[in-house]
Design a protein around this motif. Structure first.
Motif, PDB file in Angstrom:
ATOM      1  N   LEU A 136     -10.059  -0.640 -10.063  1.00  0.00           N
ATOM      2  CA  LEU A 136      -9.188  -1.471  -9.806  1.00  0.00           C
ATOM      3  C   LEU A 136      -9.694  -3.123  -9.650  1.00  0.00           C
ATOM      4  CD1 LEU A 136      -6.335   0.267  -7.693  1.00  0.00           C
ATOM      5  CD2 LEU A 136      -6.562  -0.212 -10.356  1.00  0.00           C
ATOM      6  N   ASP A 137     -10.975  -2.950  -8.693  1.00  0.00           N
ATOM      7  CA  ASP A 137     -11.434  -4.272  -8.487  1.00  0.00           C
ATOM      8  C   ASP A 137     -12.241  -4.898  -9.540  1.00  0.00           C
ATOM      9  OD1 ASP A 137     -13.461  -2.203  -8.012  1.00  0.00           O
ATOM     10  OD2 ASP A 137     -14.175  -3.200  -6.620  1.00  0.00           O
ATOM     11  N   VAL A 138     -12.428  -4.066 -10.488  1.00  0.00           N
ATOM     12  CA  VAL A 138     -13.143  -4.717 -11.569  1.00  0.00           C
ATOM     13  C   VAL A 138     -12.163  -5.190 -12.617  1.00  0.00           C
ATOM     14  CG1 VAL A 138     -14.677  -3.974 -13.952  1.00  0.00           C
ATOM     15  CG2 VAL A 138     -15.258  -3.078 -11.344  1.00  0.00           C
ATOM     16  N   ALA A 139     -10.905  -4.325 -12.725  1.00  0.00           N
ATOM     17  CA  ALA A 139      -9.860  -4.761 -13.748  1.00  0.00           C
ATOM     18  C   ALA A 139      -9.064  -5.820 -13.387  1.00  0.00           C
ATOM     19  CB  ALA A 139      -9.104  -3.592 -13.970  1.00  0.00           C
ATOM     20  N   PHE A 140      -8.846  -6.064 -11.947  1.00  0.00           N
ATOM     21  CA  PHE A 140      -7.636  -7.016 -11.495  1.00  0.00           C
ATOM     22  C   PHE A 140      -8.330  -8.043 -10.667  1.00  0.00           C
ATOM     23  CE2 PHE A 140      -5.520  -3.153 -12.884  1.00  0.00           C
ATOM     24  CZ  PHE A 140      -4.917  -3.525 -13.880  1.00  0.00           C
ATOM     25  N   ASP A 141      -8.021  -9.267 -10.683  1.00  0.00           N
ATOM     26  CA  ASP A 141      -8.297 -10.300  -9.836  1.00  0.00           C
ATOM     27  C   ASP A 141      -7.574 -10.438  -8.578  1.00  0.00           C
ATOM     28  OD1 ASP A 141     -10.441 -10.968 -11.477  1.00  0.00           O
ATOM     29  OD2 ASP A 141      -9.147 -12.514 -12.578  1.00  0.00           O
ATOM     30  N   ASN A 142      -6.409 -10.040  -8.601  1.00  0.00           N
ATOM     31  CA  ASN A 142      -5.565 -10.229  -7.515  1.00  0.00           C
ATOM     32  C   ASN A 142      -4.978  -8.952  -6.837  1.00  0.00           C
ATOM     33  OD1 ASN A 142      -2.677  -9.803  -8.638  1.00  0.00           O
ATOM     34  ND2 ASN A 142      -3.233 -11.688  -9.885  1.00  0.00           N
ATOM     35  N   ASP A 143      -4.545  -9.237  -5.722  1.00  0.00           N
ATOM     36  CA  ASP A 143      -4.029  -7.957  -4.997  1.00  0.00           C
ATOM     37  C   ASP A 143      -2.644  -7.485  -5.533  1.00  0.00           C
ATOM     38  OD1 ASP A 143      -5.951  -7.660  -3.140  1.00  0.00           O
ATOM     39  OD2 ASP A 143      -5.023  -9.026  -1.618  1.00  0.00           O
ATOM     40  N   GLU A 144      -1.733  -8.237  -6.059  1.00  0.00           N
ATOM     41  CA  GLU A 144      -0.523  -7.893  -6.681  1.00  0.00           C
ATOM     42  C   GLU A 144      -0.540  -7.075  -7.779  1.00  0.00           C
ATOM     43  OE1 GLU A 144       3.110 -10.095  -9.000  1.00  0.00           O
ATOM     44  OE2 GLU A 144       1.951 -11.096  -7.713  1.00  0.00           O
ATOM     45  N   ASP A 145      -1.600  -7.141  -8.655  1.00  0.00           N
ATOM     46  CA  ASP A 145      -1.939  -6.387  -9.781  1.00  0.00           C
ATOM     47  C   ASP A 145      -2.560  -5.050  -9.436  1.00  0.00           C
ATOM     48  OD1 ASP A 145      -0.997  -8.534 -11.699  1.00  0.00           O
ATOM     49  OD2 ASP A 145      -2.707  -9.193 -12.213  1.00  0.00           O
ATOM     50  N   ARG A 146      -3.553  -5.161  -8.531  1.00  0.00           N
ATOM     51  CA  ARG A 146      -4.113  -3.974  -8.123  1.00  0.00           C
ATOM     52  C   ARG A 146      -3.103  -3.065  -7.272  1.00  0.00           C
ATOM     53  NH1 ARG A 146      -8.597  -7.629  -7.096  1.00  0.00           N
ATOM     54  NH2 ARG A 146      -7.912  -7.939  -5.020  1.00  0.00           N
ATOM     55  N   ASN A 147      -2.138  -3.721  -6.680  1.00  0.00           N
ATOM     56  CA  ASN A 147      -0.949  -2.720  -5.981  1.00  0.00           C
ATOM     57  C   ASN A 147      -0.132  -2.236  -6.850  1.00  0.00           C
ATOM     58  OD1 ASN A 147      -2.027  -3.223  -3.479  1.00  0.00           O
ATOM     59  ND2 ASN A 147      -0.787  -5.103  -3.189  1.00  0.00           N
ATOM     60  N   ALA A 148       0.157  -2.891  -8.071  1.00  0.00           N
ATOM     61  CA  ALA A 148       0.985  -2.422  -9.276  1.00  0.00           C
ATOM     62  C   ALA A 148       0.202  -1.233  -9.854  1.00  0.00           C
ATOM     63  CB  ALA A 148       1.097  -3.487 -10.068  1.00  0.00           C
ATOM     64  N   ALA A 149      -1.008  -1.444  -9.984  1.00  0.00           N
ATOM     65  CA  ALA A 149      -1.796  -0.237 -10.691  1.00  0.00           C
ATOM     66  C   ALA A 149      -1.726   0.996  -9.801  1.00  0.00           C
ATOM     67  CB  ALA A 149      -3.356  -0.817 -10.715  1.00  0.00           C
ATOM     68  N   ARG A 150      -2.020   0.709  -8.428  1.00  0.00           N
ATOM     69  CA  ARG A 150      -1.764   2.001  -7.558  1.00  0.00           C
ATOM     70  C   ARG A 150      -0.516   2.465  -7.747  1.00  0.00           C
ATOM     71  NH1 ARG A 150      -4.416  -2.045  -4.010  1.00  0.00           N
ATOM     72  NH2 ARG A 150      -6.585  -1.418  -3.942  1.00  0.00           N
ATOM     73  N   ASP A 151       0.351   1.696  -7.609  1.00  0.00           N
ATOM     74  CA  ASP A 151       2.095   2.274  -7.790  1.00  0.00           C
ATOM     75  C   ASP A 151       1.863   3.119  -9.194  1.00  0.00           C
ATOM     76  OD1 ASP A 151       2.603   1.178  -5.404  1.00  0.00           O
ATOM     77  OD2 ASP A 151       3.648  -0.584  -6.573  1.00  0.00           O
ATOM     78  N   PHE A 152       1.258   2.684 -10.162  1.00  0.00           N
ATOM     79  CA  PHE A 152       1.397   3.255 -11.358  1.00  0.00           C
ATOM     80  C   PHE A 152       0.533   4.694 -11.292  1.00  0.00           C
ATOM     81  CE2 PHE A 152      -0.683   4.146 -15.580  1.00  0.00           C
ATOM     82  CZ  PHE A 152       0.523   4.331 -16.625  1.00  0.00           C
ATOM     83  N   MET A 153      -0.537   4.734 -10.632  1.00  0.00           N
ATOM     84  CA  MET A 153      -1.472   5.805 -10.409  1.00  0.00           C
ATOM     85  C   MET A 153      -0.401   6.886  -9.718  1.00  0.00           C
ATOM     86  SD  MET A 153      -5.009   3.837  -9.631  1.00  0.00           S
ATOM     87  CE  MET A 153      -5.895   5.230  -8.980  1.00  0.00           C
ATOM     88  N   ASP A 154       0.189   6.484  -8.604  1.00  0.00           N
ATOM     89  CA  ASP A 154       0.947   7.363  -7.773  1.00  0.00           C
ATOM     90  C   ASP A 154       2.046   7.679  -8.604  1.00  0.00           C
ATOM     91  OD1 ASP A 154      -0.596   6.710  -5.643  1.00  0.00           O
ATOM     92  OD2 ASP A 154       0.894   5.140  -4.781  1.00  0.00           O
ATOM     93  N   MET A 155       2.755   7.166  -9.347  1.00  0.00           N
ATOM     94  CA  MET A 155       3.884   7.646 -10.307  1.00  0.00           C
ATOM     95  C   MET A 155       3.272   8.830 -11.355  1.00  0.00           C
ATOM     96  SD  MET A 155       6.203   4.344 -11.228  1.00  0.00           S
ATOM     97  CE  MET A 155       5.282   3.778 -12.461  1.00  0.00           C
ATOM     98  N   MET A 156       2.185   8.401 -11.913  1.00  0.00           N
ATOM     99  CA  MET A 156       1.615   9.314 -12.712  1.00  0.00           C
ATOM    100  C   MET A 156       1.060  10.723 -11.958  1.00  0.00           C
ATOM    101  SD  MET A 156       1.716   8.224 -15.902  1.00  0.00           S
ATOM    102  CE  MET A 156       3.173   7.508 -15.437  1.00  0.00           C
ATOM    103  N   ALA A 157       0.631  10.562 -10.902  1.00  0.00           N
ATOM    104  CA  ALA A 157       0.232  11.938  -9.941  1.00  0.00           C
ATOM    105  C   ALA A 157       1.584  12.665  -9.655  1.00  0.00           C
ATOM    106  CB  ALA A 157      -0.273  11.405  -8.884  1.00  0.00           C
ATOM    107  N   LYS A 158       2.587  11.824  -9.382  1.00  0.00           N
ATOM    108  CA  LYS A 158       3.865  12.609  -9.062  1.00  0.00           C
ATOM    109  C   LYS A 158       4.502  13.317 -10.225  1.00  0.00           C
ATOM    110  CE  LYS A 158       5.053   9.712  -5.104  1.00  0.00           C
ATOM    111  NZ  LYS A 158       5.826   8.861  -4.421  1.00  0.00           N
ATOM    112  N   ALA A 159       4.429  12.675 -11.568  1.00  0.00           N
ATOM    113  CA  ALA A 159       4.851  13.136 -12.806  1.00  0.00           C
ATOM    114  C   ALA A 159       4.210  14.439 -12.950  1.00  0.00           C
ATOM    115  CB  ALA A 159       4.798  12.129 -13.868  1.00  0.00           C
ATOM    116  N   GLN A 160       2.674  14.496 -12.760  1.00  0.00           N
ATOM    117  CA  GLN A 160       1.950  15.752 -12.996  1.00  0.00           C
ATOM    118  C   GLN A 160       2.508  16.851 -12.045  1.00  0.00           C
ATOM    119  OE1 GLN A 160      -2.184  14.288 -13.169  1.00  0.00           O
ATOM    120  NE2 GLN A 160      -2.071  14.220 -15.237  1.00  0.00           N
ATOM    121  N   GLU A 161       2.697  16.579 -10.754  1.00  0.00           N
ATOM    122  CA  GLU A 161       3.054  17.513  -9.892  1.00  0.00           C
ATOM    123  C   GLU A 161       4.364  17.820 -10.406  1.00  0.00           C
ATOM    124  OE1 GLU A 161       3.199  15.625  -6.132  1.00  0.00           O
ATOM    125  OE2 GLU A 161       1.107  15.109  -6.077  1.00  0.00           O
ATOM    126  N   ALA A 162       5.163  17.305 -10.781  1.00  0.00           N
ATOM    127  CA  ALA A 162       6.526  17.955 -11.240  1.00  0.00           C
ATOM    128  C   ALA A 162       6.449  18.805 -12.467  1.00  0.00           C
ATOM    129  CB  ALA A 162       7.452  16.696 -11.571  1.00  0.00           C
TER     130      ALA A 162
END
Length: 87
Positions: A60-86
């Motif tokens: 994330l720190d390589v791909a995104f320059d700002n915290d907002e984008d990094r946080n959105a990416a973390r949210d996306f990662m969390d959503m994908m993890a939850k989808a796999q658990e389901a």
């Protein structure tokens, strides 16, 4: 960015089951190059997300320059993890 359009752009098909390993590698390399050159935040996020789905995204720190984008990416990662658990 439409998912199927991106698959056709980078892999020549929108059917994931038909992508040969070498085509997959080449497409991922092209996505990484495009991600590095892309200036539009939305397009960068879409490219990063697609790379993430292929387990090929940069940190994330390589791909995104700002915290907002990094946080959105973390949210996306969390959503994908939850989808796999389901499954």
């Amino acid at each position: 960015m439409d998912f199927d359009d991106q698959l056709r752009r980078y892999f020549g098909t929108d059917d994931l089951s038909t992508i040969a390993p070498t085509t997959l590698e080449t497409g991922i390399d092209r996505m990484r190059i495009d991600l590095g050159m892309e200036k539009d935040r939305s397009r960068r996020f879409a490219l990063w997300s697609l790379l993430y789905l292929f387990n090929a995204s940069p940190d994330l720190d390589v791909a995104f320059d700002n915290d907002e984008d990094r946080n959105a990416a973390r949210d996306f990662m969390d959503m994908m993890a939850k989808a796999q658990e389901a499954d």
